[in-house]
Design an enzyme around this catalytic site. Structure first.
Site, PDB file in Angstrom:
ATOM      1  N   SER A  98       6.587 -12.159  -5.388  1.00 38.82           N
ATOM      2  CA  SER A  98       5.738 -11.397  -6.299  1.00 38.82           C
ATOM      3  C   SER A  98       5.749 -12.051  -7.677  1.00 38.82           C
ATOM      4  O   SER A  98       6.811 -12.414  -8.186  1.00 38.82           O
ATOM      5  CB  SER A  98       6.239  -9.961  -6.428  1.00 38.82           C
ATOM      6  OG  SER A  98       5.553  -9.294  -7.478  1.00 38.82           O
ATOM      7  N   ASN A 106       5.109 -10.468 -10.365  1.00 33.86           N
ATOM      8  CA  ASN A 106       5.183  -9.379 -11.340  1.00 33.86           C
ATOM      9  C   ASN A 106       6.600  -8.937 -11.690  1.00 33.86           C
ATOM     10  O   ASN A 106       6.779  -7.977 -12.432  1.00 33.86           O
ATOM     11  CB  ASN A 106       4.385  -8.181 -10.814  1.00 33.86           C
ATOM     12  CG  ASN A 106       2.934  -8.541 -10.588  1.00 33.86           C
ATOM     13  OD1 ASN A 106       2.320  -9.212 -11.407  1.00 33.86           O
ATOM     14  ND2 ASN A 106       2.381  -8.125  -9.456  1.00 33.86           N
ATOM     15  N   THR A 107       7.601  -9.611 -11.143  1.00 32.45           N
ATOM     16  CA  THR A 107       8.995  -9.403 -11.538  1.00 32.45           C
ATOM     17  C   THR A 107       9.486 -10.715 -12.138  1.00 32.45           C
ATOM     18  O   THR A 107       9.437 -11.759 -11.476  1.00 32.45           O
ATOM     19  CB  THR A 107       9.865  -9.006 -10.332  1.00 32.45           C
ATOM     20  OG1 THR A 107       9.414  -7.737  -9.837  1.00 32.45           O
ATOM     21  CG2 THR A 107      11.330  -8.902 -10.725  1.00 32.45           C
ATOM     22  N   LEU A 167       0.828  -1.189   0.000  1.00 30.26           N
ATOM     23  CA  LEU A 167       0.000   0.000   0.000  1.00 30.26           C
ATOM     24  C   LEU A 167       0.872   1.254   0.000  1.00 30.26           C
ATOM     25  O   LEU A 167       0.638   2.188  -0.752  1.00 30.26           O
ATOM     26  CB  LEU A 167      -0.945   0.001   1.203  1.00 30.26           C
ATOM     27  CG  LEU A 167      -2.116   0.987   1.123  1.00 30.26           C
ATOM     28  CD1 LEU A 167      -3.305   0.486   1.923  1.00 30.26           C
ATOM     29  CD2 LEU A 167      -1.729   2.381   1.619  1.00 30.26           C
ATOM     30  N   ASN A 203       1.776 -14.021  -0.349  1.00 29.52           N
ATOM     31  CA  ASN A 203       1.659 -12.987  -1.358  1.00 29.52           C
ATOM     32  C   ASN A 203       0.419 -13.268  -2.216  1.00 29.52           C
ATOM     33  O   ASN A 203      -0.423 -14.090  -1.853  1.00 29.52           O
ATOM     34  CB  ASN A 203       2.944 -12.974  -2.209  1.00 29.52           C
ATOM     35  CG  ASN A 203       3.302 -11.584  -2.706  1.00 29.52           C
ATOM     36  OD1 ASN A 203       2.441 -10.833  -3.153  1.00 29.52           O
ATOM     37  ND2 ASN A 203       4.578 -11.245  -2.654  1.00 29.52           N
ATOM     38  N   THR A 204       0.343 -12.624  -3.377  1.00 27.49           N
ATOM     39  CA  THR A 204      -0.785 -12.811  -4.294  1.00 27.49           C
ATOM     40  C   THR A 204      -0.657 -14.119  -5.066  1.00 27.49           C
ATOM     41  O   THR A 204       0.414 -14.718  -5.135  1.00 27.49           O
ATOM     42  CB  THR A 204      -0.859 -11.642  -5.289  1.00 27.49           C
ATOM     43  OG1 THR A 204       0.381 -11.577  -6.016  1.00 27.49           O
ATOM     44  CG2 THR A 204      -1.089 -10.331  -4.573  1.00 27.49           C
ATOM     45  N   LYS A 212       8.768 -13.696   2.736  1.00 27.85           N
ATOM     46  CA  LYS A 212       7.387 -13.678   2.240  1.00 27.85           C
ATOM     47  C   LYS A 212       7.272 -14.626   1.058  1.00 27.85           C
ATOM     48  O   LYS A 212       8.006 -14.506   0.074  1.00 27.85           O
ATOM     49  CB  LYS A 212       6.964 -12.272   1.820  1.00 27.85           C
ATOM     50  CG  LYS A 212       5.470 -12.175   1.458  1.00 27.85           C
ATOM     51  CD  LYS A 212       5.010 -10.737   1.380  1.00 27.85           C
ATOM     52  CE  LYS A 212       3.498 -10.650   1.184  1.00 27.85           C
ATOM     53  NZ  LYS A 212       3.013  -9.259   1.208  1.00 27.85           N
ATOM     54  N   ASN A 259      -3.117  -7.045  -9.494  1.00 26.70           N
ATOM     55  CA  ASN A 259      -2.109  -6.031  -9.775  1.00 26.70           C
ATOM     56  C   ASN A 259      -0.920  -6.647 -10.490  1.00 26.70           C
ATOM     57  O   ASN A 259      -0.577  -7.804 -10.283  1.00 26.70           O
ATOM     58  CB  ASN A 259      -1.669  -5.342  -8.469  1.00 26.70           C
ATOM     59  CG  ASN A 259      -0.463  -6.010  -7.835  1.00 26.70           C
ATOM     60  OD1 ASN A 259       0.688  -5.760  -8.225  1.00 26.70           O
ATOM     61  ND2 ASN A 259      -0.720  -6.886  -6.857  1.00 26.70           N
ATOM     62  N   LYS A 288       4.515   1.919  -0.707  1.00 27.42           N
ATOM     63  CA  LYS A 288       5.787   1.359  -1.165  1.00 27.42           C
ATOM     64  C   LYS A 288       6.987   2.210  -0.765  1.00 27.42           C
ATOM     65  O   LYS A 288       8.087   1.688  -0.567  1.00 27.42           O
ATOM     66  CB  LYS A 288       5.766   1.191  -2.681  1.00 27.42           C
ATOM     67  CG  LYS A 288       4.756   0.164  -3.179  1.00 27.42           C
ATOM     68  CD  LYS A 288       4.744   0.105  -4.693  1.00 27.42           C
ATOM     69  CE  LYS A 288       3.687  -0.861  -5.198  1.00 27.42           C
ATOM     70  NZ  LYS A 288       4.017  -2.260  -4.889  1.00 27.42           N
TER      71      LYS A 288
END
Length: 341
Positions: free
Chosen positions: A172, A174-175, A61, A243-244, A214, A108, A63
């Site tokens: 994550s 997304n990387t 939220l 995580n997501t 995480k 996201n 960063k």
């Protein structure tokens, strides 16, 4: 009540624009309003730290640590900021944040967009907040996966003196290739180097700052067991689950479900909680599990503790429920258990 009035306006905006507006508002509130206090509950000692309540803010939220004092006014027992990388980076192209209101979900693909670790450090130094602060660290998108540890070590070195604990984000989606670091050999190397750096920094600064890992919800039983073994072997202090998710099983047919990125919110609750329970069994109390993923009400917060978690973290639920969710979850998790790990 105020959030109920503001929500239609926020939801009329693009999701990332609403996020930016909210952060800016919290930034101003933190500077002009009295300092916030955690909501009262039975304190709990975890990782050698005294948490005033069990409910924290998850990373993502804020960063860059821009709204720490405003976020502190919501009553959290602890805050986690980041993910931050050694160098600034813009993240993935917009649009990259999508609401799935029918299922209280968020997708996201932000891509660790942040202003870099030096800006975060300056923001933390400027904040008035003196509560428990976790700082979540990652790698730059253009750092080869074989050199990822260098980025984590660079961030750890810079944030160590200011953090209550440091979270290592290897989960994550997304990387590119980041989740490879959850593999057995890659994780063993990374944790070994981080632990050696932690010990050096503890001597240098005269204080021990816990390290937390995480992990993702998209892990099979063997992977969870391997991660638990590595955490114990390297004497890591805690683990955040999760995580997501990249799974779309719970959002078939929902608008935006086809968008790439990590899915959070209510649709990840079951998978995330299952990983919490598996980790708790595999770790046998040797280190605490912090639960994140799908907490949208008192029941889901309580379920995380019933699965064995010591603490919980909120993020996507706040988008749909607002600050009132914090108090609801504090009451649901205030069971007087005190020291847990």
């Amino acid at each position: 009540m105020l959030y109920d009035l503001a929500r239609p306006l926020l939801f009329s905006l693009d999701a990332e624009t609403a996020h930016e507006f909210t952060l800016a508002t919290l930034n101003v509130a933190g500077r002009v309003l009295p300092r916030g206090k955690p909501l009262a509950a039975e304190p709990v000692r975890v990782m050698g730290l005294d948490f005033p309540n069990r409910v924290g803010l998850a990373a993502g939220l804020d960063k860059n640590g821009e709204a720490i004092d405003g976020l502190a006014r919501m009553g959290f027992g602890f805050l986690e900021i980041g993910t931050v990388t050694p160098r600034p980076q813009p993240g993935n192209p917009r649009p990259r944040l999508f609401r799935l209101p029918e299922v209280r979900g968020i997708i996201n693909r932000m891509g660790f967009n942040n202003h870099g670790v030096d800006v975060l450090v300056a923001n933390v130094r400027a904040a008035k907040y003196r509560g428990i602060l976790g700082i979540n660290i990652g790698k730059n998108f253009d750092t080869a996966i074989e050199r990822a540890a260098d980025d984590y070590l660079a961030c750890l070195d810079k944030v160590y003196a200011l953090a209550s604990y440091v979270t290592v984000n290897i989960s994550s989606p997304n990387t590119a290739n980041l989740r490879q670091l959850q593999g057995e050999s890659e994780l063993d190397d990374l944790l070994g180097r981080l632990k050696a750096s932690q010990e050096r920094l503890a001597d240098q600064h005269g204080r021990y700052v816990p390290l937390v890992l995480k992990i993702a919800p998209d892990l099979d039983d063997a992977q969870v067991t391997n991660i638990a073994d590595a955490l114990r072997r390297h004497r890591i202090d805690g683990v955040i689950a999760t995580n997501t998710t990249i799974s779309r099983d719970k959002v078939q047919g929902v608008r935006y479900a086809e968008q790439q990125g990590g899915l959070s919110g209510a649709p990840v609750f079951e998978a995330s909680t299952a990983v919490v329970a598996k980790l708790v069994r595999a770790l046998a109390g040797e280190l605490p599990v912090i639960a994140a993923g799908g907490i949208t009400d008192a029941r889901s917060a309580r379920a995380k503790l019933d699965a064995g978690a010591a603490l919980v973290q909120l993020y996507s639920g706040l988008i749909y429920r607002g600050p009132g969710l914090v108090g609801e979850c504090v009451r649901a998790t205030d069971d007087g258990r005190g020291t847990t790990a």
